[in-house]
Design a protein around this motif. Structure first.
Motif, mmCIF file in Angstrom:
data_model
loop_
_atom_site.group_PDB
_atom_site.id
_atom_site.type_symbol
_atom_site.label_atom_id
_atom_site.label_comp_id
_atom_site.label_asym_id
_atom_site.label_seq_id
_atom_site.Cartn_x
_atom_site.Cartn_y
_atom_site.Cartn_z
ATOM 1 N N GLU A 40 0.823 -1.217 0.000
ATOM 2 C CA GLU A 40 0.000 0.000 0.000
ATOM 3 C C GLU A 40 0.851 1.258 0.000
ATOM 4 N N ARG A 41 2.021 1.203 0.654
ATOM 5 C CA ARG A 41 2.919 2.370 0.649
ATOM 6 C C ARG A 41 3.371 2.694 -0.772
ATOM 7 N N GLU A 42 3.598 1.661 -1.579
ATOM 8 C CA GLU A 42 4.022 1.917 -2.957
ATOM 9 C C GLU A 42 2.853 2.365 -3.826
ATOM 10 N N LEU A 43 1.718 1.725 -3.677
ATOM 11 C CA LEU A 43 0.573 2.035 -4.530
ATOM 12 C C LEU A 43 -0.042 3.393 -4.225
ATOM 13 N N ASP A 63 5.001 -19.835 0.393
ATOM 14 C CA ASP A 63 5.296 -19.786 -1.042
ATOM 15 C C ASP A 63 5.771 -18.381 -1.416
ATOM 16 N N HIS A 64 7.037 -18.101 -1.134
ATOM 17 C CA HIS A 64 7.605 -16.777 -1.389
ATOM 18 C C HIS A 64 7.545 -16.408 -2.871
ATOM 19 N N GLU A 65 7.928 -17.327 -3.734
ATOM 20 C CA GLU A 65 7.930 -17.047 -5.177
ATOM 21 C C GLU A 65 6.521 -16.770 -5.696
ATOM 22 N N GLY A 66 5.555 -17.542 -5.217
ATOM 23 C CA GLY A 66 4.164 -17.327 -5.613
ATOM 24 C C GLY A 66 3.663 -15.966 -5.181
ATOM 25 N N CYS A 67 4.075 -15.555 -3.996
ATOM 26 C CA CYS A 67 3.702 -14.238 -3.478
ATOM 27 C C CYS A 67 4.268 -13.131 -4.373
ATOM 28 N N VAL A 68 5.553 -13.223 -4.678
ATOM 29 C CA VAL A 68 6.210 -12.210 -5.513
ATOM 30 C C VAL A 68 5.578 -12.170 -6.908
ATOM 31 N N VAL A 77 3.096 -3.887 -9.067
ATOM 32 C CA VAL A 77 3.956 -3.690 -7.910
ATOM 33 C C VAL A 77 5.381 -3.992 -8.360
ATOM 34 N N THR A 78 6.313 -3.127 -8.008
ATOM 35 C CA THR A 78 7.696 -3.346 -8.430
ATOM 36 C C THR A 78 8.260 -4.599 -7.760
ATOM 37 N N ASN A 79 9.254 -5.186 -8.391
ATOM 38 C CA ASN A 79 9.868 -6.396 -7.871
ATOM 39 C C ASN A 79 10.456 -6.173 -6.471
ATOM 40 N N GLY A 80 11.110 -5.035 -6.276
ATOM 41 C CA GLY A 80 11.708 -4.750 -4.966
ATOM 42 C C GLY A 80 10.678 -4.693 -3.847
ATOM 43 N N THR A 81 9.565 -4.039 -4.105
ATOM 44 C CA THR A 81 8.500 -3.955 -3.103
ATOM 45 C C THR A 81 7.886 -5.322 -2.870
ATOM 46 N N ALA A 82 7.684 -6.081 -3.946
ATOM 47 C CA ALA A 82 7.105 -7.417 -3.825
ATOM 48 C C ALA A 82 7.988 -8.331 -2.982
#
Length: 90
Positions: A40-43, A63-68, A77-82
């Protein structure tokens, strides 16, 4: 062992067991909330869309990869934020 001592010991053990469960449950929810707040901070657009909540619950399940992937493919959402958001989810 006296009956009163035994009953007191059982009640103390029960209170500790139930108290530990109560203290653990909010922590899991807080992790998902921290994940959502990070996005939410990014969006900067108010409440997070449903795909963000889904991704954060996916991250909480391990499932970290699934989340990202869900965050980056779901709506920009940018990769860094994800990556950061998904790290705080579990």
């Amino acid at each position: 062992m006296r009956t009163s001592t035994h009953v007191a010991g059982v009640l103390t053990g029960l209170a500790l067991a139930l108290g530990g469960t109560a203290l653990t449950a909010p922590a899991a929810h807080a992790d998902v909330t921290a994940c959502i707040n990070q996005v939410e901070r990014e969006l900067r657009g108010g409440e997070a869309p449903s795909y963000v909540r889904t991704a954060c619950f996916t991250g909480q399940s391990g499932d970290h990869e699934g989340c990202v992937t869900t965050l980056t493919k779901g709506g920009g959402v940018t990769n860094g934020t994800a990556v950061t958001a998904c790290k705080v989810a579990p």
